[in-house]
Write a protein that holds these residues in place. Sequence first.
Motif, PDB file in Angstrom:
ATOM      1  N   LYS A 192       0.846  -1.209   0.000  1.00  0.00           N
ATOM      2  CA  LYS A 192       0.000   0.000   0.000  1.00  0.00           C
ATOM      3  C   LYS A 192       0.872   1.247   0.000  1.00  0.00           C
ATOM      4  CE  LYS A 192      -4.159  -1.827   2.084  1.00  0.00           C
ATOM      5  NZ  LYS A 192      -4.444  -2.424   3.376  1.00  0.00           N
ATOM      6  N   GLN A 193       1.979   1.157   0.705  1.00  0.00           N
ATOM      7  CA  GLN A 193       2.815   2.347   0.911  1.00  0.00           C
ATOM      8  C   GLN A 193       3.539   2.807  -0.366  1.00  0.00           C
ATOM      9  OE1 GLN A 193       5.395   2.043   4.411  1.00  0.00           O
ATOM     10  NE2 GLN A 193       7.057   2.830   3.168  1.00  0.00           N
ATOM     11  N   ILE A 194       3.955   1.841  -1.177  1.00  0.00           N
ATOM     12  CA  ILE A 194       4.729   2.195  -2.379  1.00  0.00           C
ATOM     13  C   ILE A 194       3.770   2.649  -3.480  1.00  0.00           C
ATOM     14  CG2 ILE A 194       6.293   1.265  -4.161  1.00  0.00           C
ATOM     15  CD1 ILE A 194       7.633   1.457  -1.402  1.00  0.00           C
ATOM     16  N   ALA A 195       4.064   3.810  -4.047  1.00  0.00           N
ATOM     17  CA  ALA A 195       3.187   4.385  -5.080  1.00  0.00           C
ATOM     18  C   ALA A 195       3.071   3.451  -6.284  1.00  0.00           C
ATOM     19  CB  ALA A 195       3.770   5.728  -5.524  1.00  0.00           C
ATOM     20  N   SER A 196       1.903   3.480  -6.933  1.00  0.00           N
ATOM     21  CA  SER A 196       1.647   2.520  -8.020  1.00  0.00           C
ATOM     22  C   SER A 196       2.648   2.662  -9.172  1.00  0.00           C
ATOM     23  CB  SER A 196       0.209   2.679  -8.530  1.00  0.00           C
ATOM     24  OG  SER A 196       0.020   4.004  -8.924  1.00  0.00           O
ATOM     25  N   TRP A 197       3.151   3.905  -9.409  1.00  0.00           N
ATOM     26  CA  TRP A 197       4.095   4.096 -10.515  1.00  0.00           C
ATOM     27  C   TRP A 197       5.468   3.462 -10.242  1.00  0.00           C
ATOM     28  CZ3 TRP A 197       8.068   7.050  -8.561  1.00  0.00           C
ATOM     29  CH2 TRP A 197       7.773   7.911  -7.509  1.00  0.00           C
ATOM     30  N   MET A 198       5.674   3.017  -8.987  1.00  0.00           N
ATOM     31  CA  MET A 198       6.977   2.407  -8.680  1.00  0.00           C
ATOM     32  C   MET A 198       6.987   0.891  -8.888  1.00  0.00           C
ATOM     33  SD  MET A 198       8.236   4.523  -5.345  1.00  0.00           S
ATOM     34  CE  MET A 198       9.758   3.616  -5.164  1.00  0.00           C
ATOM     35  N   TRP A 199       5.840   0.319  -9.273  1.00  0.00           N
ATOM     36  CA  TRP A 199       5.771  -1.136  -9.438  1.00  0.00           C
ATOM     37  C   TRP A 199       5.993  -1.538 -10.891  1.00  0.00           C
ATOM     38  CZ3 TRP A 199       5.454  -4.237  -5.210  1.00  0.00           C
ATOM     39  CH2 TRP A 199       5.042  -3.640  -4.025  1.00  0.00           C
ATOM     40  N   VAL A 200       6.734  -2.609 -11.064  1.00  0.00           N
ATOM     41  CA  VAL A 200       6.978  -3.203 -12.386  1.00  0.00           C
ATOM     42  C   VAL A 200       6.295  -4.569 -12.361  1.00  0.00           C
ATOM     43  CG1 VAL A 200       8.820  -4.015 -13.923  1.00  0.00           C
ATOM     44  CG2 VAL A 200       9.223  -2.045 -12.482  1.00  0.00           C
ATOM     45  N   THR A 201       5.748  -5.015 -13.478  1.00  0.00           N
ATOM     46  CA  THR A 201       5.106  -6.337 -13.457  1.00  0.00           C
ATOM     47  C   THR A 201       6.158  -7.433 -13.656  1.00  0.00           C
ATOM     48  OG1 THR A 201       4.745  -6.400 -15.840  1.00  0.00           O
ATOM     49  CG2 THR A 201       3.004  -5.381 -14.526  1.00  0.00           C
ATOM     50  N   PRO A 202       5.860  -8.652 -13.152  1.00  0.00           N
ATOM     51  CA  PRO A 202       6.794  -9.762 -13.386  1.00  0.00           C
ATOM     52  C   PRO A 202       7.045  -9.979 -14.886  1.00  0.00           C
ATOM     53  CG  PRO A 202       5.137 -10.406 -11.771  1.00  0.00           C
ATOM     54  CD  PRO A 202       4.733  -9.065 -12.290  1.00  0.00           C
ATOM     55  N   GLN A 203       5.987  -9.807 -15.700  1.00  0.00           N
ATOM     56  CA  GLN A 203       6.121 -10.017 -17.155  1.00  0.00           C
ATOM     57  C   GLN A 203       7.133  -9.042 -17.746  1.00  0.00           C
ATOM     58  OE1 GLN A 203       3.256  -9.831 -15.455  1.00  0.00           O
ATOM     59  NE2 GLN A 203       2.641 -11.967 -15.660  1.00  0.00           N
ATOM     60  N   GLN A 204       7.064  -7.787 -17.275  1.00  0.00           N
ATOM     61  CA  GLN A 204       7.999  -6.778 -17.790  1.00  0.00           C
ATOM     62  C   GLN A 204       9.445  -7.136 -17.407  1.00  0.00           C
ATOM     63  OE1 GLN A 204       6.852  -2.829 -16.614  1.00  0.00           O
ATOM     64  NE2 GLN A 204       8.463  -1.850 -17.805  1.00  0.00           N
ATOM     65  N   VAL A 205       9.592  -7.617 -16.159  1.00  0.00           N
ATOM     66  CA  VAL A 205      10.925  -8.031 -15.710  1.00  0.00           C
ATOM     67  C   VAL A 205      11.458  -9.119 -16.645  1.00  0.00           C
ATOM     68  CG1 VAL A 205      12.216  -9.180 -13.847  1.00  0.00           C
ATOM     69  CG2 VAL A 205      10.489  -7.442 -13.286  1.00  0.00           C
ATOM     70  N   ILE A 206      10.615 -10.089 -16.952  1.00  0.00           N
ATOM     71  CA  ILE A 206      11.070 -11.230 -17.766  1.00  0.00           C
ATOM     72  C   ILE A 206      11.376 -10.790 -19.207  1.00  0.00           C
ATOM     73  CG2 ILE A 206      10.249 -13.364 -18.883  1.00  0.00           C
ATOM     74  CD1 ILE A 206       9.368 -12.758 -15.379  1.00  0.00           C
ATOM     75  N   GLU A 207      10.476 -10.025 -19.793  1.00  0.00           N
ATOM     76  CA  GLU A 207      10.698  -9.601 -21.191  1.00  0.00           C
ATOM     77  C   GLU A 207      11.996  -8.816 -21.319  1.00  0.00           C
ATOM     78  OE1 GLU A 207       7.104  -7.670 -22.516  1.00  0.00           O
ATOM     79  OE2 GLU A 207       5.999  -9.548 -22.176  1.00  0.00           O
ATOM     80  N   GLU A 208      12.220  -7.872 -20.417  1.00  0.00           N
ATOM     81  CA  GLU A 208      13.418  -7.036 -20.529  1.00  0.00           C
ATOM     82  C   GLU A 208      14.681  -7.826 -20.160  1.00  0.00           C
ATOM     83  OE1 GLU A 208      13.030  -3.062 -18.914  1.00  0.00           O
ATOM     84  OE2 GLU A 208      10.928  -2.977 -19.495  1.00  0.00           O
ATOM     85  N   THR A 209      14.528  -8.753 -19.218  1.00  0.00           N
ATOM     86  CA  THR A 209      15.687  -9.558 -18.804  1.00  0.00           C
ATOM     87  C   THR A 209      16.071 -10.543 -19.910  1.00  0.00           C
ATOM     88  OG1 THR A 209      15.040  -9.324 -16.486  1.00  0.00           O
ATOM     89  CG2 THR A 209      16.526 -11.144 -17.021  1.00  0.00           C
ATOM     90  N   GLU A 210      15.074 -11.198 -20.507  1.00  0.00           N
ATOM     91  CA  GLU A 210      15.357 -12.135 -21.595  1.00  0.00           C
ATOM     92  C   GLU A 210      16.013 -11.406 -22.773  1.00  0.00           C
ATOM     93  OE1 GLU A 210      15.708 -15.421 -20.815  1.00  0.00           O
ATOM     94  OE2 GLU A 210      14.781 -15.815 -22.738  1.00  0.00           O
ATOM     95  N   SER A 211      15.489 -10.232 -23.091  1.00  0.00           N
ATOM     96  CA  SER A 211      16.041  -9.478 -24.213  1.00  0.00           C
ATOM     97  C   SER A 211      17.523  -9.142 -23.940  1.00  0.00           C
ATOM     98  CB  SER A 211      15.182  -8.229 -24.410  1.00  0.00           C
ATOM     99  OG  SER A 211      15.826  -7.309 -25.199  1.00  0.00           O
ATOM    100  N   ALA A 212      17.818  -8.710 -22.716  1.00  0.00           N
ATOM    101  CA  ALA A 212      19.212  -8.372 -22.361  1.00  0.00           C
ATOM    102  C   ALA A 212      20.090  -9.622 -22.388  1.00  0.00           C
ATOM    103  CB  ALA A 212      19.243  -7.739 -20.970  1.00  0.00           C
ATOM    104  N   SER A 213      19.541 -10.723 -21.889  1.00  0.00           N
ATOM    105  CA  SER A 213      20.322 -11.964 -21.829  1.00  0.00           C
ATOM    106  C   SER A 213      20.650 -12.467 -23.234  1.00  0.00           C
ATOM    107  CB  SER A 213      19.522 -13.005 -21.031  1.00  0.00           C
ATOM    108  OG  SER A 213      20.040 -14.287 -21.236  1.00  0.00           O
ATOM    109  N   ILE A 214      19.661 -12.419 -24.119  1.00  0.00           N
ATOM    110  CA  ILE A 214      19.893 -12.890 -25.496  1.00  0.00           C
ATOM    111  C   ILE A 214      20.950 -12.019 -26.185  1.00  0.00           C
ATOM    112  CG2 ILE A 214      18.761 -13.073 -27.777  1.00  0.00           C
ATOM    113  CD1 ILE A 214      16.243 -14.062 -26.098  1.00  0.00           C
ATOM    114  N   LYS A 215      20.991 -10.731 -25.811  1.00  0.00           N
ATOM    115  CA  LYS A 215      22.017  -9.826 -26.386  1.00  0.00           C
ATOM    116  C   LYS A 215      23.375 -10.006 -25.707  1.00  0.00           C
ATOM    117  CE  LYS A 215      18.791  -6.119 -27.495  1.00  0.00           C
ATOM    118  NZ  LYS A 215      18.039  -5.121 -26.728  1.00  0.00           N
ATOM    119  N   GLY A 216      23.420 -10.793 -24.628  1.00  0.00           N
ATOM    120  CA  GLY A 216      24.690 -11.026 -23.931  1.00  0.00           C
ATOM    121  C   GLY A 216      25.093  -9.894 -23.004  1.00  0.00           C
ATOM    122  N   LEU A 217      24.122  -9.042 -22.600  1.00  0.00           N
ATOM    123  CA  LEU A 217      24.457  -7.917 -21.720  1.00  0.00           C
ATOM    124  C   LEU A 217      24.740  -8.402 -20.292  1.00  0.00           C
ATOM    125  CD1 LEU A 217      21.773  -5.275 -22.845  1.00  0.00           C
ATOM    126  CD2 LEU A 217      24.059  -5.694 -23.767  1.00  0.00           C
TER     127      LEU A 217
END
Length: 251
Positions: A192-217
């Motif tokens: 409740k305390q953390i503002a809604s704009w500070m939350w990232v969805t699990p899906q977003q974490v995975i999409e961005e992480t997979e993209s970085a991993s495939i690029k070898g970052l």
Amino acid sequence: MKRALITGSSSGIGYAYAKYLSERGWYIDLVSQNIDRAEEAYKTLNYEHSKIHIHDLSSLDSITEITSNISTPDLVVANAGIGINGAAGRNINEDIEFANNLMFAGPIKLIEYYLPRMIEKKSGRVVIISSIGALIPMPKSAIYAAVKSGIYAYGRSLNEEIVEKNVSVTVSLPGYVKTNIHKRSGLAHLEKQIASWMWVTPQQVIEETESASIKGLSEVIPGRLYRLTSIFFNFKVTKMLWKFLNSRNKK
Ligand SMILES: NC(=O)c1ccc[n+]([C@@H]2O[C@H](COP(=O)([O-])OP(=O)(O)OC[C@H]3O[C@@H](n4cnc5c(N)ncnc54)[C@H](OP(=O)(O)O)[C@@H]3O)[C@@H](O)[C@H]2O)c1
């Protein structure tokens, strides 16, 4: 069929990772500790090319059991974790050892086993789910910040060392993600305390992480807000604001 091993696959980011890979036809070894939660997640995932493995990853012996039963995957996702709270000087040995085994020494032992085999095959990826807490102070969660910083330093150093061998190690540094972690860590008030704009969805974490991993970052900070503000993390005003937004009311 490509094969992935995911730790902490019964919920949150790990479960979302399993779902993402199942939709892309991977075979998945799902590792978590609680059998009821694992079976519930397995039922929901409803994916025949996967297998549950029950291990308590707070014990380093569990890593030996995993590596002797699961042959070298194409992707290792070292994700399992839990929040650890404790005010300065009040961190008990049990919590320190638990956090170290689950989120630092254990993942290192797992990766050190599979990495040479990936290098030999000249193919493979490792993803480590660390935390934004590796980059910015986390008052009353210093042990958590310490293990997440340690595994971050380990992963990004490894990547520099091996990226030319067609094997990559990518450390993901998420900010707030809506999962079970806050409730389980006694920090439900943050939902409740953390503002809604500070939350990232699990899906977003995975999409961005997979993209970085495939690029070898070496690393990725999911979410534009966290990525942009991360350049100011060492500013006094940012640290003060972060401390205010995150105040822990436990211990
Ligand atoms: N959510 C966030 O805001 C956030 C932010 C930054 C980083 N992270 C990191 O993301 C990772 C995943 O967390 P989450 O947010 O997805 O939390 P979550 O929904 O609570 O999921 C945690 C997963 O880790 C597993 N796990 C916990 N302790 C374990 C143990 N001793 N042995 C085996 N498995 C264990 C759990 O399995 P059981 O159900 O069997 O216990 C569960 O599958 C963690 O490393 C966390 O530090 C989370």
